[in-house]
Design a protein around this motif. Structure first.
Motif, PDB file in Angstrom:
ATOM      1  N   LEU A  73       8.061 -83.117   0.045  1.00 34.82           N
ATOM      2  CA  LEU A  73       8.170 -82.765  -1.626  1.00 34.82           C
ATOM      3  C   LEU A  73       7.628 -81.187  -1.291  1.00 34.82           C
ATOM      4  O   LEU A  73       7.553 -80.815  -2.044  1.00 34.82           O
ATOM      5  N   TRP A  74       6.728 -81.506  -1.347  1.00 36.06           N
ATOM      6  CA  TRP A  74       5.282 -80.238  -0.607  1.00 36.06           C
ATOM      7  C   TRP A  74       5.886 -78.727  -1.375  1.00 36.06           C
ATOM      8  O   TRP A  74       6.011 -77.970  -1.278  1.00 36.06           O
ATOM      9  N   ASN A  75       6.685 -79.277   0.413  1.00 36.54           N
ATOM     10  CA  ASN A  75       7.039 -78.287   1.480  1.00 36.54           C
ATOM     11  C   ASN A  75       8.009 -77.262   0.188  1.00 36.54           C
ATOM     12  O   ASN A  75       8.428 -76.685   0.111  1.00 36.54           O
ATOM     13  N   ARG A  76       8.984 -78.203  -0.175  1.00 37.39           N
ATOM     14  CA  ARG A  76       9.858 -77.550  -0.889  1.00 37.39           C
ATOM     15  C   ARG A  76       9.421 -77.306  -2.414  1.00 37.39           C
ATOM     16  O   ARG A  76      10.346 -76.099  -2.315  1.00 37.39           O
ATOM     17  N   PHE A  77       9.178 -77.981  -2.234  1.00 36.58           N
ATOM     18  CA  PHE A  77       8.507 -76.865  -3.835  1.00 36.58           C
ATOM     19  C   PHE A  77       7.742 -75.889  -3.344  1.00 36.58           C
ATOM     20  O   PHE A  77       8.426 -74.830  -4.478  1.00 36.58           O
ATOM     21  N   LEU A  78       6.382 -75.377  -2.574  1.00 39.91           N
ATOM     22  CA  LEU A  78       6.427 -74.894  -2.363  1.00 39.91           C
ATOM     23  C   LEU A  78       7.487 -73.160  -1.544  1.00 39.91           C
ATOM     24  O   LEU A  78       7.472 -72.199  -2.280  1.00 39.91           O
ATOM     25  N   SER A  79       8.634 -74.144  -1.038  1.00 38.27           N
ATOM     26  CA  SER A  79       9.542 -72.455  -0.050  1.00 38.27           C
ATOM     27  C   SER A  79      10.363 -72.323  -1.231  1.00 38.27           C
ATOM     28  O   SER A  79      11.061 -71.131  -1.402  1.00 38.27           O
ATOM     29  N   GLU A  80      10.807 -73.370  -2.081  1.00 33.90           N
ATOM     30  CA  GLU A  80      11.766 -72.569  -3.111  1.00 33.90           C
ATOM     31  C   GLU A  80      11.506 -72.161  -4.259  1.00 33.90           C
ATOM     32  O   GLU A  80      11.647 -71.932  -5.758  1.00 33.90           O
ATOM     33  N   ILE A 132       9.696 -73.658  -6.685  1.00 34.94           N
ATOM     34  CA  ILE A 132       9.988 -74.795  -8.143  1.00 34.94           C
ATOM     35  C   ILE A 132       9.155 -73.658  -8.860  1.00 34.94           C
ATOM     36  O   ILE A 132       9.956 -73.963  -9.848  1.00 34.94           O
ATOM     37  N   LEU A 133       7.762 -73.693  -9.247  1.00 32.19           N
ATOM     38  CA  LEU A 133       6.579 -73.632  -9.892  1.00 32.19           C
ATOM     39  C   LEU A 133       7.615 -72.249 -11.322  1.00 32.19           C
ATOM     40  O   LEU A 133       7.512 -72.482 -12.091  1.00 32.19           O
ATOM     41  N   LEU A 134       8.075 -71.309 -10.520  1.00 26.40           N
ATOM     42  CA  LEU A 134       8.515 -70.085 -10.989  1.00 26.40           C
ATOM     43  C   LEU A 134       9.821 -70.560 -11.982  1.00 26.40           C
ATOM     44  O   LEU A 134      10.202 -69.948 -12.996  1.00 26.40           O
ATOM     45  N   LYS A 135      10.635 -71.456 -11.780  1.00 27.37           N
ATOM     46  CA  LYS A 135      11.957 -71.982 -11.643  1.00 27.37           C
ATOM     47  C   LYS A 135      11.684 -73.178 -13.500  1.00 27.37           C
ATOM     48  O   LYS A 135      12.616 -73.155 -13.761  1.00 27.37           O
ATOM     49  N   ILE A 136      10.003 -73.417 -13.370  1.00 25.30           N
ATOM     50  CA  ILE A 136      10.071 -74.487 -14.427  1.00 25.30           C
ATOM     51  C   ILE A 136      10.028 -73.626 -15.752  1.00 25.30           C
ATOM     52  O   ILE A 136       9.387 -73.237 -15.807  1.00 25.30           O
ATOM     53  N   THR A 175      -0.628 -74.846 -13.220  1.00 27.18           N
ATOM     54  CA  THR A 175      -1.354 -75.968 -12.346  1.00 27.18           C
ATOM     55  C   THR A 175       0.093 -76.989 -12.083  1.00 27.18           C
ATOM     56  O   THR A 175       0.651 -77.073 -12.704  1.00 27.18           O
ATOM     57  N   ILE A 176      -0.290 -77.614 -11.047  1.00 25.72           N
ATOM     58  CA  ILE A 176       0.845 -77.932 -10.432  1.00 25.72           C
ATOM     59  C   ILE A 176       0.045 -79.667 -10.764  1.00 25.72           C
ATOM     60  O   ILE A 176      -1.370 -79.999 -10.286  1.00 25.72           O
ATOM     61  N   TYR A 177       1.260 -80.642 -11.153  1.00 27.05           N
ATOM     62  CA  TYR A 177       0.639 -82.016 -11.010  1.00 27.05           C
ATOM     63  C   TYR A 177       1.597 -82.496 -10.267  1.00 27.05           C
ATOM     64  O   TYR A 177       3.020 -82.314 -10.520  1.00 27.05           O
ATOM     65  N   CYS A 178       0.789 -83.477  -9.439  1.00 25.41           N
ATOM     66  CA  CYS A 178       1.438 -84.362  -8.408  1.00 25.41           C
ATOM     67  C   CYS A 178       1.812 -85.882  -9.267  1.00 25.41           C
ATOM     68  O   CYS A 178       0.293 -86.280  -9.367  1.00 25.41           O
ATOM     69  N   LEU A 211       7.045 -86.868  -8.753  1.00 24.50           N
ATOM     70  CA  LEU A 211       6.805 -85.795  -9.238  1.00 24.50           C
ATOM     71  C   LEU A 211       6.117 -84.462  -9.071  1.00 24.50           C
ATOM     72  O   LEU A 211       5.107 -84.801  -9.373  1.00 24.50           O
ATOM     73  N   LEU A 212       6.116 -83.508  -8.354  1.00 21.26           N
ATOM     74  CA  LEU A 212       5.880 -82.073  -8.865  1.00 21.26           C
ATOM     75  C   LEU A 212       6.294 -81.364  -9.575  1.00 21.26           C
ATOM     76  O   LEU A 212       7.351 -80.829  -9.548  1.00 21.26           O
ATOM     77  N   GLY A 213       5.734 -80.875 -10.698  1.00 19.33           N
ATOM     78  CA  GLY A 213       6.004 -80.362 -11.557  1.00 19.33           C
ATOM     79  C   GLY A 213       4.632 -79.319 -11.887  1.00 19.33           C
ATOM     80  O   GLY A 213       3.415 -79.430 -11.857  1.00 19.33           O
ATOM     81  N   CYS A 214       4.925 -79.446 -13.125  1.00 16.50           N
ATOM     82  CA  CYS A 214       4.395 -78.082 -14.314  1.00 16.50           C
ATOM     83  C   CYS A 214       4.405 -78.675 -16.049  1.00 16.50           C
ATOM     84  O   CYS A 214       5.107 -79.294 -16.193  1.00 16.50           O
ATOM     85  N   GLN A 215       3.364 -78.727 -15.918  1.00 16.73           N
ATOM     86  CA  GLN A 215       2.856 -79.434 -17.648  1.00 16.73           C
ATOM     87  C   GLN A 215       3.743 -78.559 -18.419  1.00 16.73           C
ATOM     88  O   GLN A 215       3.876 -77.046 -18.897  1.00 16.73           O
ATOM     89  N   VAL A 216       4.632 -78.790 -19.319  1.00 19.36           N
ATOM     90  CA  VAL A 216       5.334 -78.260 -20.423  1.00 19.36           C
ATOM     91  C   VAL A 216       5.127 -77.721 -21.899  1.00 19.36           C
ATOM     92  O   VAL A 216       4.280 -79.257 -22.309  1.00 19.36           O
ATOM     93  N   THR A 217       5.790 -77.262 -22.587  1.00 15.55           N
ATOM     94  CA  THR A 217       5.462 -77.974 -24.201  1.00 15.55           C
ATOM     95  C   THR A 217       6.812 -78.214 -24.770  1.00 15.55           C
ATOM     96  O   THR A 217       5.980 -79.422 -25.336  1.00 15.55           O
TER      97      THR A 217
END
Length: 153
Positions: A32-39, A41-45, A52-55, A71-77
């Motif tokens: 999941l980490w590999n996919r998050f970084l290679s794709e 994902i952070l920039l698509k949230i 900051t990345i939350y696991c 879930l690997l992602g970011c805090q959102v509004t």
């Protein structure tokens, strides 16, 4: 370890359903980490507060020996806009036991911390637990990661 009161947070990211049985999480979560970084994902949230990345560990079927969702992602509004293929969750407000680990992330320091947490007599909620990877974790060889474990009052 110290207990702190945390406000609820909204997080959007990608998920995997896994378990600690037979080492499944040891394969699923790094993938999941590999996919998050290679794709990137952070920039698509959308509507993320920062980078900051939350696991997050949630949707437990029981205790830490049963299946759960990571879930690997970011805090959102807000959770009104969730991209296709991603999941939005709300980490509930409550009391969390904070565990800080430092060292080389590639040496499994976070997993070792969890093995220690599993042995402790914590009155866990099994609703949501999470790790925070902020600027202190940017240098993977000398990182600081905070783990928050939901506990009952």
């Amino acid at each position: 370890m110290s207990q702190i009161n945390i406000s609820s947070m909204k997080v959007i990211g990608i998920t995997v359903r896994t378990s600690n049985a037979a080492g499944a999480s040891g394969t699923d979560i790094p993938e999941l980490w590999n996919r998050f970084l290679s794709e990137a994902i952070l920039l698509k949230i959308p509507n993320r507060i920062n980078d900051t990345i939350y696991c997050v560990y949630t949707y437990y079927e029981g205790d830490h020996t049963k299946p759960y969702t990571t879930l690997l992602g970011c805090q959102v509004t807000e959770l009104d806009t969730i991209p296709h293929g991603m999941t939005g969750i709300e980490i509930p407000k409550g009391i969390y036991e904070q565990v800080s680990v430092t060292g080389n992330l590639m040496n499994g320091i976070v997993f070792e911390a969890w093995m220690d947490i599993w042995q402790r007599p914590l009155n866990r909620t099994y609703i949501a637990d999470f790790e925070v990877y902020d600027e202190k974790a940017a240098d993977m060889t000398n990182a600081e990661v905070n783990i928050f474990v939901g506990v009952q009052n």
